[in-house]
Scaffold this motif. Structure first.
Motif, PDB file in Angstrom:
ATOM      1  N   LEU A   1       0.826  -1.210   0.000  1.00  0.00           N
ATOM      2  CA  LEU A   1       0.000   0.000   0.000  1.00  0.00           C
ATOM      3  C   LEU A   1       0.860   1.260   0.000  1.00  0.00           C
ATOM      4  CD1 LEU A   1      -2.744  -1.028   2.592  1.00  0.00           C
ATOM      5  CD2 LEU A   1      -3.131  -0.546   0.167  1.00  0.00           C
ATOM      6  N   LEU A   2       1.912   1.265   0.807  1.00  0.00           N
ATOM      7  CA  LEU A   2       2.746   2.463   0.927  1.00  0.00           C
ATOM      8  C   LEU A   2       3.564   2.719  -0.338  1.00  0.00           C
ATOM      9  CD1 LEU A   2       3.963   2.052   4.632  1.00  0.00           C
ATOM     10  CD2 LEU A   2       2.140   3.529   3.754  1.00  0.00           C
ATOM     11  N   VAL A   3       4.171   1.661  -0.895  1.00  0.00           N
ATOM     12  CA  VAL A   3       4.939   1.824  -2.138  1.00  0.00           C
ATOM     13  C   VAL A   3       4.018   2.296  -3.259  1.00  0.00           C
ATOM     14  CG1 VAL A   3       6.242   0.601  -3.920  1.00  0.00           C
ATOM     15  CG2 VAL A   3       6.708   0.154  -1.505  1.00  0.00           C
ATOM     16  N   SER A   4       2.843   1.668  -3.351  1.00  0.00           N
ATOM     17  CA  SER A   4       1.872   2.056  -4.371  1.00  0.00           C
ATOM     18  C   SER A   4       1.448   3.503  -4.195  1.00  0.00           C
ATOM     19  CB  SER A   4       0.649   1.133  -4.291  1.00  0.00           C
ATOM     20  OG  SER A   4      -0.355   1.529  -5.187  1.00  0.00           O
ATOM     21  N   GLY A   5       1.212   3.928  -2.949  1.00  0.00           N
ATOM     22  CA  GLY A   5       0.791   5.292  -2.690  1.00  0.00           C
ATOM     23  C   GLY A   5       1.826   6.316  -3.116  1.00  0.00           C
ATOM     24  N   VAL A   6       3.102   6.026  -2.855  1.00  0.00           N
ATOM     25  CA  VAL A   6       4.177   6.951  -3.230  1.00  0.00           C
ATOM     26  C   VAL A   6       4.301   7.055  -4.746  1.00  0.00           C
ATOM     27  CG1 VAL A   6       6.670   7.335  -3.157  1.00  0.00           C
ATOM     28  CG2 VAL A   6       5.457   6.633  -1.081  1.00  0.00           C
ATOM     29  N   VAL A   7       4.331   5.902  -5.433  1.00  0.00           N
ATOM     30  CA  VAL A   7       4.472   5.900  -6.899  1.00  0.00           C
ATOM     31  C   VAL A   7       3.292   6.608  -7.553  1.00  0.00           C
ATOM     32  CG1 VAL A   7       4.569   4.441  -8.955  1.00  0.00           C
ATOM     33  CG2 VAL A   7       5.881   3.812  -6.918  1.00  0.00           C
ATOM     34  N   THR A   8       2.087   6.317  -7.074  1.00  0.00           N
ATOM     35  CA  THR A   8       0.893   6.932  -7.645  1.00  0.00           C
ATOM     36  C   THR A   8       0.891   8.439  -7.433  1.00  0.00           C
ATOM     37  OG1 THR A   8      -0.361   4.889  -7.235  1.00  0.00           O
ATOM     38  CG2 THR A   8      -1.629   6.881  -7.651  1.00  0.00           C
ATOM     39  N   THR A   9       1.280   8.885  -6.253  1.00  0.00           N
ATOM     40  CA  THR A   9       1.344  10.322  -5.964  1.00  0.00           C
ATOM     41  C   THR A   9       2.312  11.029  -6.906  1.00  0.00           C
ATOM     42  OG1 THR A   9       0.813   9.974  -3.619  1.00  0.00           O
ATOM     43  CG2 THR A   9       1.916  12.034  -4.209  1.00  0.00           C
ATOM     44  N   VAL A  10       3.488  10.455  -7.107  1.00  0.00           N
ATOM     45  CA  VAL A  10       4.511  11.076  -7.952  1.00  0.00           C
ATOM     46  C   VAL A  10       4.056  11.134  -9.409  1.00  0.00           C
ATOM     47  CG1 VAL A  10       6.849  10.806  -8.859  1.00  0.00           C
ATOM     48  CG2 VAL A  10       6.413  10.445  -6.428  1.00  0.00           C
ATOM     49  N   THR A  11       3.451  10.060  -9.908  1.00  0.00           N
ATOM     50  CA  THR A  11       3.012  10.059 -11.315  1.00  0.00           C
ATOM     51  C   THR A  11       1.880  11.060 -11.539  1.00  0.00           C
ATOM     52  OG1 THR A  11       1.589   8.137 -10.849  1.00  0.00           O
ATOM     53  CG2 THR A  11       3.755   7.707 -11.799  1.00  0.00           C
ATOM     54  N   LEU A  12       0.937  11.148 -10.601  1.00  0.00           N
ATOM     55  CA  LEU A  12      -0.144  12.131 -10.735  1.00  0.00           C
ATOM     56  C   LEU A  12       0.409  13.548 -10.700  1.00  0.00           C
ATOM     57  CD1 LEU A  12      -2.811  10.497  -8.383  1.00  0.00           C
ATOM     58  CD2 LEU A  12      -3.036  10.824 -10.854  1.00  0.00           C
ATOM     59  N   LEU A  13       1.385  13.775  -9.833  1.00  0.00           N
ATOM     60  CA  LEU A  13       2.014  15.094  -9.754  1.00  0.00           C
ATOM     61  C   LEU A  13       2.746  15.422 -11.055  1.00  0.00           C
ATOM     62  CD1 LEU A  13       2.507  17.457  -7.796  1.00  0.00           C
ATOM     63  CD2 LEU A  13       4.608  16.310  -7.076  1.00  0.00           C
ATOM     64  N   THR A  14       3.390  14.431 -11.658  1.00  0.00           N
ATOM     65  CA  THR A  14       4.099  14.625 -12.926  1.00  0.00           C
ATOM     66  C   THR A  14       3.136  14.999 -14.047  1.00  0.00           C
ATOM     67  OG1 THR A  14       5.800  13.026 -12.271  1.00  0.00           O
ATOM     68  CG2 THR A  14       5.606  13.524 -14.627  1.00  0.00           C
ATOM     69  N   ILE A  15       2.019  14.278 -14.130  1.00  0.00           N
ATOM     70  CA  ILE A  15       1.019  14.571 -15.161  1.00  0.00           C
ATOM     71  C   ILE A  15       0.451  15.972 -14.964  1.00  0.00           C
ATOM     72  CG2 ILE A  15      -1.220  13.897 -16.121  1.00  0.00           C
ATOM     73  CD1 ILE A  15      -0.540  11.001 -15.271  1.00  0.00           C
ATOM     74  N   GLY A  16       0.151  16.313 -13.715  1.00  0.00           N
ATOM     75  CA  GLY A  16      -0.368  17.646 -13.431  1.00  0.00           C
ATOM     76  C   GLY A  16       0.619  18.740 -13.792  1.00  0.00           C
ATOM     77  N   ALA A  17       1.887  18.523 -13.474  1.00  0.00           N
ATOM     78  CA  ALA A  17       2.910  19.520 -13.785  1.00  0.00           C
ATOM     79  C   ALA A  17       3.055  19.711 -15.288  1.00  0.00           C
ATOM     80  CB  ALA A  17       4.244  19.100 -13.172  1.00  0.00           C
ATOM     81  N   PHE A  18       2.985  18.623 -16.051  1.00  0.00           N
ATOM     82  CA  PHE A  18       3.089  18.717 -17.507  1.00  0.00           C
ATOM     83  C   PHE A  18       1.968  19.590 -18.074  1.00  0.00           C
ATOM     84  CE2 PHE A  18       1.979  17.426 -21.772  1.00  0.00           C
ATOM     85  CZ  PHE A  18       3.199  17.333 -22.423  1.00  0.00           C
ATOM     86  N   PHE A  19       0.731  19.309 -17.669  1.00  0.00           N
ATOM     87  CA  PHE A  19      -0.397  20.073 -18.205  1.00  0.00           C
ATOM     88  C   PHE A  19      -0.383  21.512 -17.704  1.00  0.00           C
ATOM     89  CE2 PHE A  19      -2.372  15.836 -19.001  1.00  0.00           C
ATOM     90  CZ  PHE A  19      -2.611  16.020 -20.349  1.00  0.00           C
ATOM     91  N   GLN A  20       0.154  21.737 -16.521  1.00  0.00           N
ATOM     92  CA  GLN A  20       0.265  23.109 -16.025  1.00  0.00           C
ATOM     93  C   GLN A  20       1.254  23.903 -16.876  1.00  0.00           C
ATOM     94  OE1 GLN A  20      -1.470  24.667 -13.681  1.00  0.00           O
ATOM     95  NE2 GLN A  20      -0.334  26.563 -14.039  1.00  0.00           N
ATOM     96  N   LEU A  21       2.396  23.303 -17.181  1.00  0.00           N
ATOM     97  CA  LEU A  21       3.382  23.959 -18.035  1.00  0.00           C
ATOM     98  C   LEU A  21       2.814  24.219 -19.431  1.00  0.00           C
ATOM     99  CD1 LEU A  21       6.619  22.011 -17.033  1.00  0.00           C
ATOM    100  CD2 LEU A  21       6.053  24.395 -16.473  1.00  0.00           C
ATOM    101  N   LYS A  22       2.065  23.254 -19.944  1.00  0.00           N
ATOM    102  CA  LYS A  22       1.467  23.417 -21.273  1.00  0.00           C
ATOM    103  C   LYS A  22       0.470  24.565 -21.276  1.00  0.00           C
ATOM    104  CE  LYS A  22      -0.860  21.000 -25.015  1.00  0.00           C
ATOM    105  NZ  LYS A  22      -1.459  19.726 -25.507  1.00  0.00           N
ATOM    106  N   SER A  23      -0.354  24.674 -20.216  1.00  0.00           N
ATOM    107  CA  SER A  23      -1.348  25.750 -20.144  1.00  0.00           C
ATOM    108  C   SER A  23      -0.693  27.121 -19.988  1.00  0.00           C
ATOM    109  CB  SER A  23      -2.300  25.512 -18.966  1.00  0.00           C
ATOM    110  OG  SER A  23      -1.623  25.638 -17.728  1.00  0.00           O
ATOM    111  N   MET A  24       0.551  27.142 -19.507  1.00  0.00           N
ATOM    112  CA  MET A  24       1.277  28.402 -19.333  1.00  0.00           C
ATOM    113  C   MET A  24       2.056  28.785 -20.589  1.00  0.00           C
ATOM    114  SD  MET A  24       2.693  27.682 -15.447  1.00  0.00           S
ATOM    115  CE  MET A  24       3.742  29.136 -15.424  1.00  0.00           C
ATOM    116  N   GLY A  25       1.944  27.972 -21.646  1.00  0.00           N
ATOM    117  CA  GLY A  25       2.556  28.320 -22.921  1.00  0.00           C
ATOM    118  C   GLY A  25       3.934  27.753 -23.153  1.00  0.00           C
ATOM    119  N   PHE A  26       4.425  26.903 -22.261  1.00  0.00           N
ATOM    120  CA  PHE A  26       5.732  26.293 -22.476  1.00  0.00           C
ATOM    121  C   PHE A  26       5.664  25.320 -23.651  1.00  0.00           C
ATOM    122  CE2 PHE A  26       6.308  27.896 -18.244  1.00  0.00           C
ATOM    123  CZ  PHE A  26       7.662  28.165 -18.147  1.00  0.00           C
TER     124      PHE A  26
END
Length: 467
Positions: A320-345
């Motif tokens: 559960l803990l390993v899964s939670g960490v990996v899932t959190t990081v991947t969701l954060l990565t996807i969010g960061a990508f779309f945030q950068l895209k929306s800012m015109g990068f």
């Protein structure tokens, strides 16, 4: 590791066969869970046997969840009244009627009826089957066997994604119906749960069943342990309010709610239902959406298989803990990508990041957060309220799924796509912290020992981590 040795199959073959036959309905459920993705485009085509409006398509998705809610009272009643085995068979009959209704549909109401019936089937089966597995399995392999039901469901999703775009709706319905027919023919030869048999005072039959399941005549100690557990549990009242009024049951409910809530608010349903849209908005040309739709659940299946094979070796909590960490990081990565895209990068040259992140998400979520809850939920409740507890777990599962999907769509409508992934990432991180603090390790514990932990007997606390 015991489950990887050849002797595993000779020593535990009876349990394995019973579990596989008892979870064939999960393959059918997986097919129905992913059914709308390849089927709605077919229903939109000019030669579709059923003409549909956009609102009817939305209701077609919703009615599957509605069926899950309708199935809740059946789950609560049947599992203790007619037994675990007969409840599973009853669910399969209802599921066959659902697939037949979809296969012969010449108007939308047949499709509605089929989706509702298969939603009822899924709810009953995903309540009865985990209980059945937890009660026939030896404690050393209980986690492995309990995890098989999720593997079966993933197999069903892969099947419908592979055949759905290229065969008729009637043909895919025949495949789903055939799986349930095989279960109806073969599963009656499997034994009833020895816990249930002892619970209804069929002691001799329970002893024969346990000897068959353990492939060993020396079962006197285990029988006595089960009898002692049944006697104690029968002395406890089994009213619905006891799920919350009795301290140990209340702890089990809170843990169950946390685990079932976490997997959906980590975005699993939202990603499964919107994978094509996410990849298209990212501008990813690494792989086509149709192929990604097959790769995504395939990676989930591989990850869930590894988790199932290791859950009794590593323990529930570490997965559960390993899964939670990996899932959190991947969701954060996807969010960061779309945030950068929306800012015109300029993100065009880096669109492959989304594909990689989404596939790592598939591996991470199924390694623990989406496989361990069903294992632990079946372990946490005592026999007297197990049916009600599993039904409540299923209710939370359905409600969390619907709410998380709605939240995803609402956020995307009112804000940027990145916000939904940041929200899911935050909720996943928060839940992982709560799991570390409050979820006990149940690896290697008998069902009776787990109850003692929840009751805080002999100084053992809820977050006991001795194993």
């Amino acid at each position: 590791m015991k489950i990887l040795l050849p002797s595993f199959f000779t020593e535990n073959g009876s349990q394995l066969v019973a579990v596989v036959l008892g979870t064939l309905n999960a393959i059918s459920d997986g097919m129905q869970y992913g059914w709308t993705a390849p089927s709605i485009p077919k229903l939109r085509s000019p030669d579709s046997p059923v003409s549909m409006t956009h609102s009817e398509e939305v209701w077609l998705e919703i009615f599957y969840m509605v069926g899950g809610f309708i199935g809740l009272p059946f789950s609560i009643t049947l599992i203790d009244c007619i037994g675990r085995k007969k409840t599973i068979l009853f669910a399969s009959v209802v599921g066959m009627l659902g697939w037949i209704s979809i296969g012969i549909a010449d108007n939308v109401y047949y499709l509605y009826a089929g989706r509702i019936l298969l939603g009822v089937t899924a709810d009953i089966a995903f309540t009865a089957s985990p209980v059945y597995i937890s009660e026939i399995a030896h404690q050393d392999i209980r986690g492995f066997l309990a995890g098989l039901i999720y593997l079966m469901m993933l197999v069903g999703i892969i099947i419908i994604y592979c055949i759905g775009p290229w065969v008729s709706i009637c043909t895919s319905s025949i495949v789903g119906c055939s799986l349930l027919l095989i279960q109806l023919v073969l599963f009656p030869f499997m034994p009833e749960s020895p816990y249930y048999l002892l619970y209804i005072n069929e002691n001799e039959r329970a002893e024969k069943v346990l000897k068959f399941l353990r492939n060993n005549d020396n079962i006197s100690k285990e029988i006595e342990e089960i009898k002692a557990a049944i006697v104690r549990q029968k002395s406890e009242k089994g009213r619905p309010q006891d799920l919350f009024q009795i301290k140990s049951n209340r702890k089990a409910c809170l843990i169950m709610i946390l685990l079932n809530y976490t997997q959906h608010f980590a975005g699993v349903s939202a990603l499964l239902m919107n994978l094509h849209t996410i990849l298209n908005q990212a501008g990813s040309e690494v792989i086509s959406p149709d192929i990604a739709a097959i790769v995504f659940p395939s990676l989930m299946l591989i990850s869930a298989t590894v988790a199932t094979l290791t859950v009794d070796y590593c323990g529930r909590k570490i997965l559960l803990l390993v899964s939670g960490v990996v899932t959190t990081v991947t969701l954060l990565t996807i969010g960061a990508f779309f945030q950068l895209k929306s800012m015109g990068f300029p993100t065009g040259d880096y669109s492959w990041i989304i594909f990689v992140a989404v596939m790592f998400y598939a591996v991470g979520i199924k390694f623990g957060l989406a496989i361990v809850p069903i294992v632990m939920t079946a372990e946490l409740f005592p026999a007297k309220v197990k049916g009600m507890g599993m039904a409540l777990a299923d209710f939370i599962y359905i409600l969390s799924s619907m709410t998380s999907v709605y939240l995803y769509q609402w956020i995307n409508f009112n804000y940027d796509l990145s916000v939904s992934f940041f929200v899911f990432s935050f909720l996943c991180a928060l839940s992982t912290g709560l799991i570390q603090l409050y979820v006990p390790e149940t690896k290697g514990r008998t069902l009776e020992e787990i109850q003692m932990i929840l009751k805080n007997v002999k100084g053992e606390v809820l977050h006991d981590t001795r194993l």
